[in-house]
Design a protein around this motif. Structure first.
Motif, short mmCIF file in Angstrom:
data_model
loop_
_atom_site.label_atom_id
_atom_site.label_comp_id
_atom_site.label_asym_id
_atom_site.label_seq_id
_atom_site.Cartn_x
_atom_site.Cartn_y
_atom_site.Cartn_z
N GLY A 166 10.81 63.48 -33.90
CA GLY A 166 9.72 62.67 -34.46
C GLY A 166 10.10 61.22 -34.64
N SER A 167 11.38 60.86 -34.45
CA SER A 167 11.82 59.48 -34.60
C SER A 167 11.98 58.83 -33.23
CB SER A 167 13.15 59.42 -35.34
OG SER A 167 13.68 58.10 -35.34
N GLN A 168 11.91 57.47 -33.18
CA GLN A 168 12.13 56.73 -31.94
C GLN A 168 13.47 55.99 -31.95
OE1 GLN A 168 9.93 56.90 -29.37
NE2 GLN A 168 8.87 58.39 -30.69
N ARG A 169 14.25 56.17 -33.00
CA ARG A 169 15.46 55.38 -33.16
C ARG A 169 16.72 56.21 -32.89
NH1 ARG A 169 17.37 52.53 -38.83
NH2 ARG A 169 19.32 51.60 -38.04
N TRP A 170 17.54 55.68 -32.02
CA TRP A 170 18.84 56.30 -31.77
C TRP A 170 19.88 55.71 -32.72
CZ3 TRP A 170 19.67 60.39 -28.64
CH2 TRP A 170 18.69 60.71 -27.69
N GLU A 171 20.66 56.58 -33.35
CA GLU A 171 21.67 56.13 -34.31
C GLU A 171 23.07 56.57 -33.86
OE1 GLU A 171 20.60 57.70 -38.08
OE2 GLU A 171 18.82 56.43 -38.31
N TYR A 172 24.03 55.65 -34.01
CA TYR A 172 25.42 55.96 -33.66
C TYR A 172 26.00 56.97 -34.64
CZ TYR A 172 30.50 55.47 -33.45
OH TYR A 172 31.84 55.73 -33.37
N VAL A 173 26.75 57.97 -34.13
CA VAL A 173 27.33 59.00 -34.99
C VAL A 173 28.86 59.00 -34.89
CG1 VAL A 173 27.45 61.48 -35.50
CG2 VAL A 173 25.27 60.42 -34.82
N THR A 174 29.40 59.10 -33.70
CA THR A 174 30.85 59.19 -33.53
C THR A 174 31.21 58.76 -32.11
OG1 THR A 174 32.79 60.63 -33.77
CG2 THR A 174 30.84 61.61 -32.79
N SER A 175 32.51 58.81 -31.77
CA SER A 175 32.93 58.42 -30.41
C SER A 175 34.26 59.08 -30.09
CB SER A 175 33.07 56.90 -30.30
OG SER A 175 34.14 56.43 -31.11
N ASP A 176 34.64 58.98 -28.81
CA ASP A 176 35.94 59.49 -28.36
C ASP A 176 36.38 58.66 -27.16
OD1 ASP A 176 38.18 61.19 -28.27
OD2 ASP A 176 37.26 62.39 -26.70
N VAL A 177 37.72 58.64 -26.93
CA VAL A 177 38.29 57.94 -25.78
C VAL A 177 38.60 58.96 -24.69
CG1 VAL A 177 40.21 56.54 -24.93
CG2 VAL A 177 39.22 56.08 -27.19
N THR A 178 38.19 58.68 -23.48
CA THR A 178 38.37 59.64 -22.39
C THR A 178 39.83 59.88 -22.08
OG1 THR A 178 38.19 57.86 -20.75
CG2 THR A 178 36.18 59.04 -21.32
N TRP A 192 35.66 64.52 -25.89
CA TRP A 192 35.31 65.59 -26.82
C TRP A 192 35.15 64.97 -28.19
CZ3 TRP A 192 36.89 67.48 -31.44
CH2 TRP A 192 36.52 68.79 -31.80
N ALA A 193 34.02 65.27 -28.84
CA ALA A 193 33.77 64.76 -30.19
C ALA A 193 33.01 65.81 -30.97
CB ALA A 193 32.98 63.45 -30.13
N SER A 194 32.91 65.62 -32.28
CA SER A 194 32.18 66.58 -33.12
C SER A 194 31.50 65.86 -34.27
CB SER A 194 33.14 67.66 -33.66
OG SER A 194 34.05 67.09 -34.57
N ALA A 195 30.48 66.52 -34.82
CA ALA A 195 29.74 65.98 -35.96
C ALA A 195 29.06 67.13 -36.68
CB ALA A 195 28.72 64.95 -35.50
N THR A 196 28.68 66.89 -37.93
CA THR A 196 28.01 67.91 -38.73
C THR A 196 26.51 67.91 -38.43
OG1 THR A 196 29.65 67.69 -40.48
CG2 THR A 196 27.57 68.73 -41.06
N ALA A 197 25.96 69.09 -38.20
CA ALA A 197 24.53 69.22 -37.92
C ALA A 197 23.74 69.14 -39.23
CB ALA A 197 24.25 70.54 -37.22
#
Length: 447
Positions: free
Chosen positions: A282-294, A301-306
């Motif tokens: 329902g939102s139009q905004r993308w928000e940064y959560v986390t990152s990883d270096v290849t 590989w990265a992870s976050a809480t749902a």
């Protein structure tokens, strides 16, 4: 005249019949002269690099025959004669002979030169120095993609008999794509632990490597080659195989994000940061959560809480010479978790990864035991347990495979070893038991 007068007087005094003439005694023949034996090459005679034929020479005066005897180390018998050739020079005669020595001849030898009733002796050494086996390990040239004229760092480590070999000269060489031979670019000197590094300028695509030339005390060695691509213009990139899982997921559980960064002309690109973004339903905004270096193969590989249902995607902002890219979006539904039943504690014990060290490409065997708290006492427990690996120098644990413990809790599996690093088991838990993580165990991989 005076002497004749004395003789005449003596004859008169003794009477003519009493005079006896005693001839002068002939001078005794002088003993032959022998010079010291000269040895070429040496001494010491160095057989480190193989058999050596040494030449022995000496001169005599006053002798028509001569002999040279050589006696090996520890031999108490008479020395063995050496075949001699002679050359006359006035009153002197030069005698020459040869003898071959190898690594079985080391030690103190004795020589004895004989001519007539005279002789002269001495000793010399035959030596073989220990030659070290060398190896160049952990060689790396990076980054893997650069623009023409950019700097590339090359580094590695020189080992001798498995230990760091310091204060040695190592050549950094380069072979351009399409060329047949490597050419030297620069030289570096190893540190106390055998490590070395240099900064070189990249002009064309090709392979870099390090070379150590053999010395009198060490064998030569050459590192593996590492390719660096030199870009002429911006290349396109893409994020392949992006996936957010599990789907669906309970609120508060962890989501994992995987995929691979690819650049035109290469399957995977290492050392580039990929960011994970989220857009709630329902939102139009993308928000940064986390990152990883290849990693080396371009994977991340990265992870976050749902927290809530929505879309996930990966973004690469690009770098000089490479355009950025965005993955496709992946929808994940987040559900309210059911009330958690009472669970028991578990523990992973007796973890061991062996053998150590292990040869590259051979199996590392991993063992341990999973137990559950059964009303105050520990009992074996059967469950799915994941094996993780962390490369030496990295801070990231990578999933390898899943195995299952037996009814008694025993765990055992094996995987091929390619890099040195640490291993551990992780039990994520299940509906009856909480998870646990074993201790880690480091295994060195040798080539």
């Amino acid at each position: 005249m005076l002497q004749r007068i004395r003789v005449a007087a003596l004859a008169i005094a003794l009477g003519a019949g009493a005079l006896v003439l005693v001839p002068t005694a002939a001078t005794a023949a002088a003993d032959p002269v022998i010079t010291r034996v000269e040895i070429n090459p040496g001494p010491p005679v160095d057989v480190t690099n193989g058999a050596v034929t040494a030449t022995f020479s000496f001169a005599t005066k006053g002798a028509d025959k001569a002999e040279l005897q050589l006696k090996p180390p520890g031999d108490i018998s008479v020395g063995k004669p050496v075949d001699l050739t002679s050359a006359k020079n006035g009153d002197w005669t030069k005698w020459t002979g040869t003898k071959s020595f190898d690594s079985s001849s080391t030690g103190t030898w004795s020589w004895l030169a004989i001519a007539g009733g005279a002789s002269r002796g001495g000793t010399f050494e035959v030596v073989a120095k220990k030659v070290l086996d060398t190896k160049i390990v952990d060689f790396d040239a990076g980054p893997d993609f650069v623009d023409r004229g950019d700097l590339v760092k090359v580094s590695g480590r020189l080992l001798a008999d498995g230990k760091g070999y310091g204060a040695q000269s190592v050549a950094i060489t380069f072979r351009a794509r399409g060329a047949d031979a490597y050419r030297e670019i620069t030289k570096v000197t190893t540190g106390a632990d055998g490590s070395f590094s240099a900064t070189v300028r990249a002009r064309e695509t090709g392979w870099w490597r390090a070379e150590f030339a053999a010395t009198s005390g060490a064998k030569g060695s050459v590192s593996d080659a590492d390719r660096v691509d030199v870009r002429r213009g911006d290349r396109s990139s893409r994020i392949a195989g992006f996936d957010a899982r599990p789907e669906p997921v309970d609120k508060g559980d962890r989501l994992t994000f995987t995929g691979a960064l690819q650049v035109e002309g290469r399957d995977g690109v290492a050392g580039e940061r990929v960011s994970i973004f989220f857009r709630a339903g329902g939102s139009q905004r993308w928000e940064y959560v986390t990152s990883d270096v290849t990693g080396r193969d371009g994977r991340f590989w990265a992870s976050a809480t749902a927290q809530t249902s929505g879309w996930w995607r990966a973004e690469y902002s690009g770098t000089r010479g490479v355009r950025g890219s965005v993955s496709g979006a992946d929808w994940v539904e987040v559900t309210q978790p059911a009330p958690a039943p009472a669970k028991a504690d578990t523990r992973l014990i007796k973890f061991n990864a062996y053998p150590e060290p292990v040869k590259r490409g051979k199996y590392v065997k991993v063992a341990g035991k999973l137990q559950i708290d059964d009303e105050g006492s520990w009992a074996g427990y059967s469950g799915k347990v994941a094996l993780y690996f962390k490369r030496a120098g990295s801070h990231k644990w990578e999933y390898v495979k899943t195995t299952r413990s037996s009814e008694s809790g025993r765990l055992y599996t094996k995987v091929k070893a390619w890099n040195s690093g640490s291993w551990r088991f992780v039990f994520a838990g299940d509906e009856d038991a909480y998870g646990d993580t074993s201790r880690s165990d480091y295994v060195r991989v040798k080539r």
